[in-house]
Write a protein that holds these residues in place. Sequence first.
Motif: not given
Length: 328
Positions: A231-260
Amino acid sequence: MKLSREIKTGIIVVAGIAAFLFGLSYLKSSPLFENNKTFYAIYSDVGGLKPGTQVSINGFNVGNVTDIRFKDGTGKLLVTLTVTNDFEFSKSSIAELFDTGIIGGKGLQIVPVFDDAPKAQSGDTLQSKIKPGLTELVQQKLTPLQMKVEGAVSHADSLLMNVNQILDDPTKKQLQETIVSMNQLVKSFKTSADNLNVLLENNKTQLDSSLKNVNHITSNFSKLSDSLVSADLGRTLAEFQGTVSKLNGILAKIEQGEGSLGKLHKDDALYNNLAEASRELDLLLQDFRLNPKRYVNVSVFGKKQKEYTLPEDDPAEGENPNEPKENN
């Protein structure tokens, strides 16, 4: 020519003397007409060495012991030996005494040393050495063993004495009772083992079926692991890791007061205004539900509209819409 009796007697005497000398030389193994070297060696104990004993080098006989006598008042013995001139060795060579057999007897051998020392000459005194015999070696090996055995026997005697002191009559009785209890326990274990054998025999079919089920489950797990690998778990884990990185970026921007969401998270006034607007909307909906005539008026046949009377339990009573609201 006829010889007189005196001449015959003289010839016989001379021949007898010559035969005596040759016989004595043979018995001492020191030939009269050979040019031999004479050496000396000093020992504290010769162990029964006798004149006439052969002297060897590397097992080959090269001479004889000709004389043994006391050297001085200390009791040390001076051994005289003769060696043929055929073999030369240095003055550092050793005259060694050794046992010739188990039943006793001593032999003498020269251990040649080939070094830069001068060659041994007739009349030199060689270094002496006594090689331990078989009996002495056995004694050397057995003496420590004998001491150990004696010590072990002594310890064993002490141990037995202590055991006898411990094993008094009450202790012996307790040991006997313990042995009886152990026998009963062994019998109980034997009975349990027999019952277990009967149980296994009666449920052999069920056990075989259970083992087959276990094998089937193991096979299914193997197939599942193969499916997970394919099932190519490696690629799935890599995509999940990318999603988590993006979510961390969004949370960091919210913490800095950026966006609505960031402004809502950081600006307390905006939050308070939204809370107040939500509260006023709740009051408006509640008032519309309780007093619909205030907002909707239907006149049939031109009938005059009645004036609206503020109810006593109006939730908005006492509030002036023109007054500014305090933020919480």
